[in-house]
Write an enzyme that holds these catalytic residues in place. Structure first.
Site, PDB file in Angstrom:
ATOM      1  N   ASP A  54       9.630  16.712 -96.424  1.00 58.87           N
ATOM      2  CA  ASP A  54       8.782  16.011 -95.451  1.00 58.87           C
ATOM      3  C   ASP A  54       7.486  15.534 -96.111  1.00 58.87           C
ATOM      4  O   ASP A  54       7.119  16.002 -97.193  1.00 58.87           O
ATOM      5  CB  ASP A  54       8.467  17.007 -94.317  1.00 58.87           C
ATOM      6  CG  ASP A  54       8.068  16.336 -93.015  1.00 58.87           C
ATOM      7  OD1 ASP A  54       7.872  15.115 -93.005  1.00 58.87           O
ATOM      8  OD2 ASP A  54       7.945  17.060 -92.002  1.00 58.87           O
TER       9      ASP A  54
ATOM     10  N   ASP B 171      10.752  10.972 -85.110  1.00 52.57           N
ATOM     11  CA  ASP B 171      10.543  12.179 -84.308  1.00 52.57           C
ATOM     12  C   ASP B 171      10.830  11.919 -82.835  1.00 52.57           C
ATOM     13  O   ASP B 171      10.567  12.774 -82.004  1.00 52.57           O
ATOM     14  CB  ASP B 171       9.101  12.685 -84.475  1.00 52.57           C
ATOM     15  CG  ASP B 171       8.946  13.485 -85.762  1.00 52.57           C
ATOM     16  OD1 ASP B 171       9.969  13.901 -86.336  1.00 52.57           O
ATOM     17  OD2 ASP B 171       7.800  13.678 -86.201  1.00 52.57           O
TER      18      ASP B 171
HETATM   19  C1  DGJ Z   1       7.524  15.910 -89.114  1.00 53.25           C
HETATM   20  C2  DGJ Z   1       9.020  15.824 -89.051  1.00 53.25           C
HETATM   21  O1  DGJ Z   1       9.408  14.535 -88.710  1.00 53.25           O
HETATM   22  C3  DGJ Z   1       9.539  16.833 -88.033  1.00 53.25           C
HETATM   23  O2  DGJ Z   1      10.916  16.713 -87.924  1.00 53.25           O
HETATM   24  C4  DGJ Z   1       9.124  18.204 -88.467  1.00 53.25           C
HETATM   25  O3  DGJ Z   1       9.762  18.552 -89.657  1.00 53.25           O
HETATM   26  C5  DGJ Z   1       7.614  18.278 -88.613  1.00 53.25           C
HETATM   27  N1  DGJ Z   1       7.114  17.246 -89.470  1.00 53.25           N
HETATM   28  C6  DGJ Z   1       7.198  19.628 -89.152  1.00 53.25           C
HETATM   29  O4  DGJ Z   1       5.865  19.687 -89.466  1.00 53.25           O
END
Ligand code: DGJ
Length: 728
Positions: free
Chosen positions: A477, A547
């Site tokens: 990430d 997300d």
């Molecule tokens: C952003 C990601 O898109 C989410 O799926 C998750 O992993 C969060 N970060 C965690 O901080």
């Protein structure tokens, strides 16, 4: 196929359906003569004939500026009379800017050499050949090699450029784009993606007027609001008809995509690393390699262009062995628990997952450091939290493996928290402008990956955990943009290199990880889909798309993403209802069907699902399994766009041989007293007969007369319609 015609001073590049022609003007200037539908085998010299062209300098030296500002140069430069958008801007050691490139030589190489330090498409000698054209600026003593690779099985020509300082003094590259391309006058639309967090990849189409029109990023990553590609379509072009060029950058950082309509109506298009926040100090003997761009042209609409990119990316860009393999159906604990979890809670979710036929549990953010119970600390401290995992992470993975589940883990290696042991120990390992406190974003700073010690430490921390834990999957990430571009590890003349060096380091880190663990399934992510690009796909066969898992919103995000990227590269999960970000309520099966148009998984607390919903999971997993192979290998067609029509979305995937297909049709909003609706399918065999929802249809009827879609009277009704050829 590449042919150098030295007699006529032409070079032609041919893919199955396209031709690209370069010509030498005035014996020394490399110009662009044609890109479009495949031309016949005859003499192409007529392409040189342009009654409006400015006279060449040898015939009329007094009008050299007119020539430089109008000729269709193959790699535009600046400072001496071409006032259009340049690809290359160079400042000499005496502080002056000017560059003029002259043709030297050209050669054809079988296959495709790797681009040093950068991801790039690949193929063997039977699939691709490469043209290298050497240009030189004799005053700067600068060698520019333009690289073109031509694929024989897909209509893509790649371009990039390699710049070498052959002189005795350093020069500064102020701009070094992957290509410039001069196209004839016409009415064009620029198609790009824009958006924001949780609303990524909305399609935008704008008419190109005089002056410049651009998309780009200076965030250090492409960002939620941009994506490193653009299409240039003739004004009337639609999904199935008309001409359109595509330009996709294989790069994951700052980028500039710009189209300029000149005073003569002609077009200059450029794409590459954004010149803002970029300089590169090129010492004598040093070489700079620009990232690769993937060029394509379609005369049969935007749909063909998308399918071409899908094929190229699957066959010639994703290296992972998983590209055409079954990927595990996963459950990710992020939206199930956020930071509030421990091993016990995860094992309960794991047990439910196993019972439902899910194959992998991914432990997301919150598993490491001493206090990662919010997003305010511990990035950099890549050891499992002892309270959450009393026996350590390797022991937890062992438990999952014993249950028959695979184990995945989240990392965010490019950031460091202020409240972390790593920061306390190495405060210089964050990007920082002298005299300023760096800007926090999500309470974190950017790791200075220009510093080899910092890069080595972070890479080592991940490798160590993967080695000890035998993790099967990593979600990598990146939750903030790059700011404060200052590095304690670089001299003043190299501070402008930080953003690009960051991207190169990320590539090196992922390369290192995959070199040691080739079976590891890597999924990239950046706060949702803010680094969803062709560069990252070289390392990971799938990327977390957004997300936002609300099905109505996701359909639009997926439609935009699929403009360039194959369905099988989009991480797509089933979220909860009502859904957190939108409060929208939706049916469990609808959410699952929408997520099946991607790399499928769940992201909700399986232990809290109703019995009825829970009991549906095995059938959902089984349906996805049946669709997965088609998604990985088939052709994608946009049939109806909810974004455009306001109520119905329909996407079809058809096998390459046309024997089988399926459609995901989602009635997002019910319309009262609806008109009849037909889905005009594509990619089938006109003379074959197909079974569709219990009835038999000839292929030509499904394609020409359409499949009559029965109406439903509720919102967010999703159907997966399978189309299978039957014996005559
Ligand atoms: C952003 C990601 O898109 C989410 O799926 C998750 O992993 C969060 N970060 C965690 O901080």
């Amino acid at each position: 196929m590449i042919a150098i015609d030295r007699e006529h001073q032409l070079i032609r590049l041919d893919t199955p359906h396209t031709t690209y022609v370069l010509g030498l003007l005035d014996g020394k200037y490399l110009t662009h003569l044609y890109y479009g539908a495949k031309l016949g085998a005859g003499d192409l010299s007529a392409l040189f004939f342009d009654p409006d062209a400015a006279p060449v300098p040898s015939a009329c030296p007094r009008e050299k500026a007119g020539f430089l500002d109008a000729a269709p140069f193959e790699y535009g430069t600046s400072g001496i009379g071409d006032f259009r958008e340049p690809a290359l801007v160079v400042r000499s050691a005496d502080g002056q800017e000017g560059c003029e490139l002259f043709y030297q030589s050209a050669r054809v190489i079988p296959g495709k050499p790797k681009l040093v330090g950068l991801p790039a498409s690949f193929g063997d000698q039977s699939e691709v050949s490469t043209l290298e054209v050497d240009l030189v600026d004799p005053v700067l003593d600068l060698a520019v090699t333009l690289q073109y690779s031509v694929f024989d099985d897909v209509d893509v020509i790649t371009r990039s450029a390699r710049i070498t300082n052959q002189g005795k003094a350093p020069v500064e590259l102020l701009r070094c784009l992957s290509f410039s391309l001069d196209l004839p006058a016409g009415d064009y639309d620029m198609i790009t993606l824009q958006g924001a967090w949780a609303r990524e990849h909305e399609i935008e189409r704008r008419p190109v007027g005089f002056g410049g029109m651009e998309a780009g990023s200076i965030r250090g990553i492409p960002g939620h609001d941009a994506n490193p590609f653009f299409f240039l379509a003739d004004r009337g072009t639609n999904e199935r008809q008309g001409s359109v060029c595509g330009f996709v950058l294989v790069y994951s950082g700052n980028f500039l995509a710009k189209v300029q309509r000149t005073q003569f109506g002609s077009i200059r298009a450029v794409l590459g690393i954004h010149p803002a926040r970029f300089t590169w100090h090129l010492a004598p003997g040093e070489t700079f390699q620009a990232p690769e761009a993937l060029l394509s042209w379609s005369g049969t609409g935007i749909g063909t262009l998308s399918r071409t990119y899908h094929d190229l990316i699957r066959r010639h860009l994703i290296r992972s062995k998983y590209v055409f393999e079954k990927r595990p159906v996963l459950v990710n604990n992020w939206e199930a628990t956020y930071f509030d979890f421990d091993e016990e809670k995860l094992l309960a979710i794991a047990a439910a997952a196993k019972k439902a036929g899910i194959e992998m549990l991914v432990t997301d953010d919150g598993w490491f450091g001493t206090h990662r119970d919010t997003d305010s600390g511990c990035l950099g401290d890549w050891l499992a939290n002892q309270k959450k995992f009393p026996e350590g992470f390797p022991a937890f993975v062992e438990k999952l493996h014993k249950m028959g589940l695979l184990a995945g883990l989240w990392f965010e290696p490019e950031s460091i928290s202020k409240a972390s042991e790593l920061y306390e120990k190495y405060p210089d390992w964050c990007l920082k402008i002298s005299g300023r406190t760096p800007t926090l974003c999500r309470d974190q700073w950017i790791a200075d990956l220009s510093n080899p010690a910092c890069e080595a430490y972070l890479t080592g921390a991940i490798l160590d955990l993967v080695r000890r834990s035998k993790i099967d999957y990593i979600k990598w990430d990146m939750n903030r943009p790059l700011a404060d571009l200052g590095s304690a590890a670089l001299p003043p003349e190299r501070q402008g290199e930080i953003a690009h060096r960051h991207v190169l380091a990320v590539y090196r880190m992922q390369e290192r990880l995959l070199a040691e663990f080739p079976d590891l399934l890597l999924e990239n992510c950046a706060g949702g889909g803010s680094r969803f690009d062709a560069g990252m796909l070289y390392y990971s066969p799938q990327i977390w798309c957004s997300d936002d898992m609300d099905p109505a919103e996701r359909l639009k995000i997926q439609e935009g993403t699929e403009l360039v990227y194959p369905v099988s590269t989009m991480g797509a999960h089933v979220g909860a209802s009502p859904y957190g970000i939108t409060s929208r309520v939706s049916d469990f099966d609808t959410r699952a069907k929408c997520a099946m148009m991607g790399t499928f998984g769940y992201e909700l607390d399986l232990t809290k699902l109703s019995e009825e919903d829970f009991s549906k999971i095995p059938a959902q997993v089984a349906t996805y399994r049946k669709l997965q192979e088609l998604e990985e290998t088939g052709d994608y067609y946009r049939i109806a766009s909810y974004r455009e029509n306001g109520w119905l979305d329909a996407v079809e995937i058809a096998a390459k041989d046309g024997k089988e297909a399926f459609v995901l049709a989602v009635q997002v909003l019910t319309q009262p007293n609806e008109k009849s609706t037909r889905l005009y399918l594509q990619g089938l065999r006109p003379n074959a007969r197909y079974e569709v929802e219990g009835r038999i249809f000839p292929g030509d009827i499904l394609m020409q007369a359409g499949y009559p879609l029965a109406h439903k009277i509720h919102d967010l009704d999703a159907r997966i319609i399978r189309i299978r050829e039957v014996e005559a």
